[in-house]
Scaffold this active site. Structure first.
Site, short mmCIF file in Angstrom:
data_model
loop_
_atom_site.label_atom_id
_atom_site.label_comp_id
_atom_site.label_asym_id
_atom_site.label_seq_id
_atom_site.Cartn_x
_atom_site.Cartn_y
_atom_site.Cartn_z
N ARG A 15 57.08 52.42 9.77
CA ARG A 15 57.12 51.79 8.44
C ARG A 15 56.28 52.60 7.45
NH1 ARG A 15 55.28 45.83 10.21
NH2 ARG A 15 54.28 47.09 11.83
N LYS A 75 49.80 49.18 8.87
CA LYS A 75 48.98 48.74 10.01
C LYS A 75 47.50 48.90 9.71
CE LYS A 75 50.04 47.08 13.06
NZ LYS A 75 50.36 45.62 13.18
N TYR A 94 47.74 45.27 6.66
CA TYR A 94 47.39 44.33 7.73
C TYR A 94 46.08 44.77 8.35
CZ TYR A 94 52.06 42.28 7.66
OH TYR A 94 53.20 41.63 7.27
N HIS A 96 44.12 42.21 10.84
CA HIS A 96 43.95 41.48 12.11
C HIS A 96 42.54 41.70 12.67
CE1 HIS A 96 48.24 40.70 12.06
NE2 HIS A 96 48.48 41.99 12.00
N GLU A 118 47.68 39.53 6.10
CA GLU A 118 47.95 38.32 6.90
C GLU A 118 47.12 37.11 6.50
OE1 GLU A 118 46.50 41.04 8.09
OE2 GLU A 118 44.70 40.48 9.22
N ARG A 203 55.90 19.54 11.50
CA ARG A 203 56.67 20.76 11.76
C ARG A 203 57.74 20.51 12.84
NH1 ARG A 203 59.07 24.55 9.38
NH2 ARG A 203 59.61 26.26 10.77
N ALA A 268 51.93 36.93 19.35
CA ALA A 268 50.60 36.67 18.77
C ALA A 268 49.54 37.66 19.26
CB ALA A 268 50.17 35.24 19.10
N ASP A 270 48.70 40.43 18.15
CA ASP A 270 47.88 41.06 17.09
C ASP A 270 46.68 40.19 16.73
OD1 ASP A 270 49.38 39.12 15.87
OD2 ASP A 270 50.22 40.42 14.32
N ASN A 300 52.91 45.84 17.09
CA ASN A 300 53.58 46.18 15.83
C ASN A 300 55.10 46.19 16.04
OD1 ASN A 300 53.40 48.50 17.45
ND2 ASN A 300 53.52 49.88 15.69
N MET A 301 55.59 45.02 16.47
CA MET A 301 57.02 44.91 16.77
C MET A 301 57.90 45.36 15.59
SD MET A 301 56.95 41.34 18.89
CE MET A 301 58.71 41.31 19.26
N1 NAI Z 1 53.33 41.43 17.29
C1 NAI Z 1 53.82 41.64 16.08
O1 NAI Z 1 54.37 42.69 15.80
C2 NAI Z 1 53.73 40.58 15.06
C3 NAI Z 1 52.94 39.51 15.27
N2 NAI Z 1 52.90 38.46 14.40
C4 NAI Z 1 52.01 37.36 14.79
O2 NAI Z 1 52.75 36.23 15.25
C5 NAI Z 1 51.89 35.09 15.18
C6 NAI Z 1 52.64 33.89 14.57
O3 NAI Z 1 52.88 34.14 13.19
P1 NAI Z 1 53.67 33.12 12.26
O4 NAI Z 1 54.81 32.54 12.97
O5 NAI Z 1 53.89 33.81 10.97
O6 NAI Z 1 52.59 31.98 12.03
P2 NAI Z 1 52.87 30.52 11.45
O7 NAI Z 1 51.58 30.08 10.84
O8 NAI Z 1 54.10 30.49 10.64
O9 NAI Z 1 53.16 29.66 12.75
C7 NAI Z 1 52.20 29.41 13.73
C8 NAI Z 1 52.50 28.04 14.33
O10 NAI Z 1 51.64 27.87 15.46
C9 NAI Z 1 51.36 26.50 15.54
N3 NAI Z 1 50.27 26.27 16.46
C10 NAI Z 1 48.92 26.43 16.27
N4 NAI Z 1 48.26 26.10 17.38
C11 NAI Z 1 49.18 25.74 18.32
C12 NAI Z 1 49.12 25.31 19.67
N5 NAI Z 1 47.96 25.16 20.31
N6 NAI Z 1 50.30 25.06 20.31
C13 NAI Z 1 51.49 25.21 19.68
N7 NAI Z 1 51.59 25.58 18.40
C14 NAI Z 1 50.46 25.86 17.73
C15 NAI Z 1 51.13 26.11 14.10
O11 NAI Z 1 51.20 24.71 13.91
C16 NAI Z 1 52.22 26.87 13.39
O12 NAI Z 1 53.41 26.09 13.23
C17 NAI Z 1 50.67 35.56 14.37
O13 NAI Z 1 49.62 35.87 15.25
C18 NAI Z 1 51.17 36.80 13.68
O14 NAI Z 1 50.13 37.68 13.32
C19 NAI Z 1 53.65 38.45 13.26
C20 NAI Z 1 54.45 39.52 12.97
C21 NAI Z 1 54.52 40.70 13.82
C1 PYR Z 2 52.17 41.53 11.22
C2 PYR Z 2 51.98 42.76 11.98
O1 PYR Z 2 51.03 42.91 12.67
C3 PYR Z 2 52.96 43.81 11.92
O2 PYR Z 2 53.93 43.70 11.17
O3 PYR Z 2 52.78 44.82 12.63
MG MG Z 3 50.80 43.38 14.50
#
Ligand code: NAI
Ligand code: PYR
Ligand code: MG
Length: 360
Positions: A15, A75, A94, A96, A118, A203, A268, A270, A300-301
């Site tokens: 990116r 990143k 970002y 994190h 974020e 939710r 999650a 990150d 960084n999917m």
């Molecule tokens: N690995 C990657 O490339 C990427 C990672 N992410 C990560 O994904 C994760 C989720 O992001 P979003 O969906 O945008 O967040 P979001 O805030 O939209 O959703 C998170 C959800 O988790 C729920 N939650 C909190 N504690 C909980 C528990 N104990 N059990 C069940 N649900 C619970 C919340 O109520 C909320 O609905 C973040 O850590 C974000 O940084 C996001 C984009 C890319």
């Molecule tokens: C949100 C994040 O960590 C990414 O897009 O890589």
């Molecule tokens: Mg990430």
């Protein structure tokens, strides 16, 4: 303001912080933009594409970091990047920081004012600069899970949608926010059997309404998660407590409840990951195995689909970036939603949740 964009250097990260179209908006607003040569190649944009909109191409990242008043990235800065940051400079990317005390210290020592995508908020309580990448990662998580389920990749050998006469895979999604919702959509599209967990009843009601019976919703407790693990083929980790490290919802001992060669996809990661056995992986080597369970933990999917992701990210970051370019770090005082984005300022962690999580 002089705005600079270095080429991303995380492994397999294609990116770019500013697309030519976004860079053009900065130029139109009277700012100067410098771009490291080749920064746009991952989205099929050449140096000439940037020159045409009035940006200057520079030969090295060092020059970008040395000259730019605001560095725009994707990143979190890597160690050889954060040592080049300095006082009276803005970093917009970002970060994190919660699971990354080394980076936090590096940024504090640099004196930079760092705004984390974020933790910028919106009027509805959402995270508008995380959301587009969460949409991408949520959709990709099911592709990743389906790939990892293949026997040739070490998985159980289950087809997501099954076939007539053979049951589909069971997909369990922990966290029903942006990632979780998009994961569920993709899993439903492939014909899987899907359950979504969340801690928020409002939710869960929305999700129930949205999926019209195609997805089961469950309140998230240790007990209900344990029950779901026993039959899951793919578990997607999609929880978030903004600014904080992810809670470990699946301890290592619970892996033995799972079917042999089932798959955990920890989006999650990150924020530290929501499975105890998660550790960050890269697109080059996305999976590893613990106790017979395949783990996919790429931090960084969205970097795997840089064209879609860079445009989706820039659509969301542009108004905030333009405000920072116009007003400098003062923009964070003027906009209550940009304010929580400011994570590091004058050598301190200034976002409360991040500071608490780091114990700083
Ligand atoms: N690995 C990657 O490339 C990427 C990672 N992410 C990560 O994904 C994760 C989720 O992001 P979003 O969906 O945008 O967040 P979001 O805030 O939209 O959703 C998170 C959800 O988790 C729920 N939650 C909190 N504690 C909980 C528990 N104990 N059990 C069940 N649900 C619970 C919340 O109520 C909320 O609905 C973040 O850590 C974000 O940084 C996001 C984009 C890319
Ligand atoms: C949100 C994040 O960590 C990414 O897009 O890589
Ligand atoms: Mg990430």
């Amino acid at each position: 303001m002089l705005v600079g964009v270095p080429k991303e250097i995380k492994p397999q990260e294609f990116r770019v912080g500013l697309t030519p179209e976004a860079a053009r908006e900065y130029v139109s607003a009277g700012h100067s933009v410098i771009i490291e040569t080749g920064a746009g190649l991952g989205i099929d944009k050449t140096d000439d594409d940037y020159r045409q909109i009035g940006a200057e191409i520079v030969d090295s990242a060092e020059e970008v970091f040395a000259r730019a008043e605001m560095v725009v990235k994707v990143k979190e800065p890597q160690p050889n990047e954060w040592v080049q940051l300095r006082e009276n400079q803005i970093l917009f990317t970002y970060l994190h920081l919660a699971p990354d005390p080394d980076q936090a210290r590096g940024l504090m020592e640099s004196g930079v004012s760092a705004i984390a995508y974020e933790t910028v908020t919106d009027a509805k309580g959402g995270l508008p600069l995380l959301a587009p990448m969460s949409e991408v990662a949520g959709r990709l998580s099911i592709e990743a899970g389906a790939q990892a389920l293949r026997a040739s990749n070490g998985g159980r050998g289950t087809l997501m949608g099954g076939v007539p006469g053979v049951l589909p895979a069971r997909v369990v999604v922990l966290g029903g926010g942006v990632v979780g919702t998009q994961a569920a959509r993709m899993a439903v599209g492939l014909g899987a059997n899907v359950e979504i967990f969340d801690r928020s009843l409002p939710r869960l009601r929305q999700l129930d309404e949205m999926f019209q019976g195609r997805v089961s919703t469950r309140y998230s407790t240790a007990g209900t998660i344990e029950q779901a693990l026993a039959t899951a083929d793919v578990v997607v980790g999609a929880v978030l407590i903004p600014g904080a490290s992810a809670p470990h919802l699946v301890p290592r001992e619970d892996l033995k409840l799972m079917k042999n060669r089932a798959v955990l996809v920890d989006v999650a990661i990150d924020q530290g990951g929501c499975f105890e056995t998660s550790k960050p992986t890269t697109h080059q080597e996305p999976t590893y195995e613990v106790d017979g369970i395949i783990h996919y933990c790429v931090a960084n999917m969205p970097g795997a689909v840089p064209l879609t992701s860079s445009y989706a990210l820039n659509n969301a970051t542009l108004p905030f970036g333009l405000a920072l370019a116009k007003h400098g770090v003062e923009a964070c005082k003027m906009d209550p939603h940009l304010k929580p984005g400011l994570n590091v300022h004058q050598g301190k962690i200034v976002n409360e949740a991040v500071a608490e999580s780091l114990n700083f």
